[in-house]
Motif scaffolding. Structure first.
Motif, PDB file in Angstrom:
ATOM      1  N   UNK A  91     133.063  -6.735 103.837  1.00 22.70           N
ATOM      2  CA  UNK A  91     131.828  -6.334 103.160  1.00 22.70           C
ATOM      3  C   UNK A  91     132.222  -5.494 101.950  1.00 22.70           C
ATOM      4  N   UNK A  92     131.671  -5.857 100.808  1.00 25.54           N
ATOM      5  CA  UNK A  92     131.944  -5.134  99.566  1.00 25.54           C
ATOM      6  C   UNK A  92     130.686  -4.354  99.197  1.00 25.54           C
ATOM      7  N   UNK A  93     130.852  -3.056  99.052  1.00 27.42           N
ATOM      8  CA  UNK A  93     129.729  -2.164  98.752  1.00 27.42           C
ATOM      9  C   UNK A  93     129.940  -1.516  97.385  1.00 27.42           C
ATOM     10  N   UNK A  94     128.857  -1.037  96.772  1.00 27.39           N
ATOM     11  CA  UNK A  94     129.003  -0.317  95.497  1.00 27.39           C
ATOM     12  C   UNK A  94     129.899   0.911  95.666  1.00 27.39           C
ATOM     13  N   UNK A  95     130.540   1.326  94.593  1.00 29.40           N
ATOM     14  CA  UNK A  95     131.426   2.493  94.659  1.00 29.40           C
ATOM     15  C   UNK A  95     130.660   3.776  94.987  1.00 29.40           C
ATOM     16  N   UNK A  96     129.394   3.849  94.578  1.00 27.11           N
ATOM     17  CA  UNK A  96     128.551   5.018  94.859  1.00 27.11           C
ATOM     18  C   UNK A  96     127.795   4.783  96.170  1.00 27.11           C
ATOM     19  N   UNK A  97     128.110   5.559  97.177  1.00 22.99           N
ATOM     20  CA  UNK A  97     127.491   5.398  98.495  1.00 22.99           C
ATOM     21  C   UNK A  97     125.962   5.510  98.439  1.00 22.99           C
ATOM     22  N   UNK A  98     125.445   6.243  97.487  1.00 23.45           N
ATOM     23  CA  UNK A  98     123.993   6.381  97.334  1.00 23.45           C
ATOM     24  C   UNK A  98     123.328   5.053  96.975  1.00 23.45           C
ATOM     25  N   UNK A  99     124.107   4.092  96.492  1.00 21.21           N
ATOM     26  CA  UNK A  99     123.571   2.784  96.100  1.00 21.21           C
ATOM     27  C   UNK A  99     123.671   1.735  97.202  1.00 21.21           C
ATOM     28  N   UNK A 100     124.262   2.059  98.335  1.00 25.25           N
ATOM     29  CA  UNK A 100     124.440   1.081  99.404  1.00 25.25           C
ATOM     30  C   UNK A 100     123.109   0.577  99.954  1.00 25.25           C
ATOM     31  N   UNK A 101     122.173   1.492 100.097  1.00 19.46           N
ATOM     32  CA  UNK A 101     120.876   1.154 100.696  1.00 19.46           C
ATOM     33  C   UNK A 101     119.776   1.671  99.789  1.00 19.46           C
ATOM     34  N   UNK A 102     118.841   0.785  99.481  1.00 11.06           N
ATOM     35  CA  UNK A 102     117.665   1.161  98.700  1.00 11.06           C
ATOM     36  C   UNK A 102     116.460   0.848  99.576  1.00 11.06           C
ATOM     37  N   UNK A 103     115.574   1.801  99.722  1.00  2.49           N
ATOM     38  CA  UNK A 103     114.380   1.520 100.520  1.00  2.49           C
ATOM     39  C   UNK A 103     113.160   2.195  99.911  1.00  2.49           C
ATOM     40  N   UNK A 104     112.035   1.544 100.168  1.00  2.00           N
ATOM     41  CA  UNK A 104     110.753   2.083  99.727  1.00  2.00           C
ATOM     42  C   UNK A 104     109.734   1.720 100.802  1.00  2.00           C
ATOM     43  N   UNK A 105     108.459   1.786 100.478  1.00  2.00           N
ATOM     44  CA  UNK A 105     107.423   1.536 101.475  1.00  2.00           C
ATOM     45  C   UNK A 105     107.393   0.096 101.971  1.00  2.00           C
ATOM     46  N   UNK A 106     107.911  -0.834 101.193  1.00  2.00           N
ATOM     47  CA  UNK A 106     107.819  -2.253 101.538  1.00  2.00           C
ATOM     48  C   UNK A 106     109.104  -2.890 102.042  1.00  2.00           C
ATOM     49  N   UNK A 107     110.251  -2.277 101.770  1.00  2.00           N
ATOM     50  CA  UNK A 107     111.502  -2.958 102.118  1.00  2.00           C
ATOM     51  C   UNK A 107     112.657  -1.992 102.256  1.00  2.00           C
ATOM     52  N   UNK A 108     113.700  -2.514 102.899  1.00  2.00           N
ATOM     53  CA  UNK A 108     114.995  -1.851 102.885  1.00  2.00           C
ATOM     54  C   UNK A 108     115.987  -2.901 102.401  1.00  2.00           C
ATOM     55  N   UNK A 109     116.774  -2.540 101.449  1.00  2.00           N
ATOM     56  CA  UNK A 109     117.689  -3.475 100.813  1.00  2.00           C
ATOM     57  C   UNK A 109     119.116  -2.971 100.983  1.00  2.00           C
ATOM     58  N   UNK A 110     119.962  -3.810 101.596  1.00  2.00           N
ATOM     59  CA  UNK A 110     121.380  -3.506 101.685  1.00  2.00           C
ATOM     60  C   UNK A 110     122.032  -4.052 100.421  1.00  2.00           C
ATOM     61  N   UNK A 111     122.582  -3.189  99.617  1.00  2.00           N
ATOM     62  CA  UNK A 111     123.200  -3.615  98.358  1.00  2.00           C
ATOM     63  C   UNK A 111     124.683  -3.835  98.582  1.00  2.00           C
ATOM     64  N   UNK A 112     124.980  -4.923  99.259  1.00  2.00           N
ATOM     65  CA  UNK A 112     126.359  -5.274  99.519  1.00  2.00           C
ATOM     66  C   UNK A 112     126.453  -6.783  99.671  1.00  2.00           C
ATOM     67  N   UNK A 113     127.671  -7.270  99.659  1.00  2.00           N
ATOM     68  CA  UNK A 113     127.908  -8.693  99.872  1.00  2.00           C
ATOM     69  C   UNK A 113     129.150  -8.809 100.733  1.00  2.00           C
ATOM     70  N   UNK A 114     129.305  -9.934 101.378  1.00  2.00           N
ATOM     71  CA  UNK A 114     130.453 -10.097 102.268  1.00  2.00           C
ATOM     72  C   UNK A 114     131.003 -11.506 102.161  1.00  2.00           C
TER      73      UNK A 114
END
Length: 166
Positions: A91-114
């Protein structure tokens, strides 16, 4: 901020769990990584063993990435007597850990690829401490890839049964 090893382990498990759940696969996680396996997925009888790795610094090579896997784990995944095919998933994740997961009222997004590689039946390591595993971009770890892995396992079992193994 550089991530801790346990954080990388958890995000790679979350990635696999999300895809396996969508595909209707059963997944088991191992609390001890003695056999070079972090998770086993299955659909009915056929099953696949996966070693999960995560990196913030993917090494680009040709049409994909390369990951240096320790020889001990490589040998465990490539062993001919495995009951389930052994795969590496990175799994390849962004260098900034704060960017790994983005979430709001409608979704949670894993910002990674494998990406994945079948290590089962791979050649013996050349004596170095690690083996560079090539992860082509077309070997994206997604639902289709998990289906292909399960089919590979099914064919191996049927081949063994046809060969007289009972």
């Amino acid at each position: 901020m550089q991530a801790e090893t346990w954080q990388k382990e958890q995000i790679s498990c979350a990635y696999l769990h999300a895809i396996a759940a969508r595909e209707g696969l059963t997944i088991a996680s191992w609390n001890v990584d003695k056999d070079g396996v972090d998770a086993t997925i299955r659909r009915g009888g056929p099953m696949v063993d996966l070693q999960l790795k995560c990196t913030q610094k993917a090494r680009k090579v040709g049409n994909g990435h390369a990951f240096d896997l320790d020889v001990a784990t490589y040998d465990k995944l490539r062993a001919a007597d495995r009951s389930a095919p052994g795969y590496l998933a990175v799994v390849i994740v962004p260098s900034d850990i704060e960017q790994w997961i983005v979430h709001d009222e409608e979704q949670i997004l894993l910002r990674c690829r494998a990406y994945y590689a079948c290590i089962q039946d791979a050649p013996e390591a050349s004596g170095a401490a690690t083996v560079a595993i090539h992860l082509p971009i077309e070997k994206k770890l997604d639902g289709k890839a998990l289906d292909l892995m399960i089919e590979h396992s099914r064919r191996r079992v049927l081949g063994a049964l046809a060969g007289g193994l009972r």
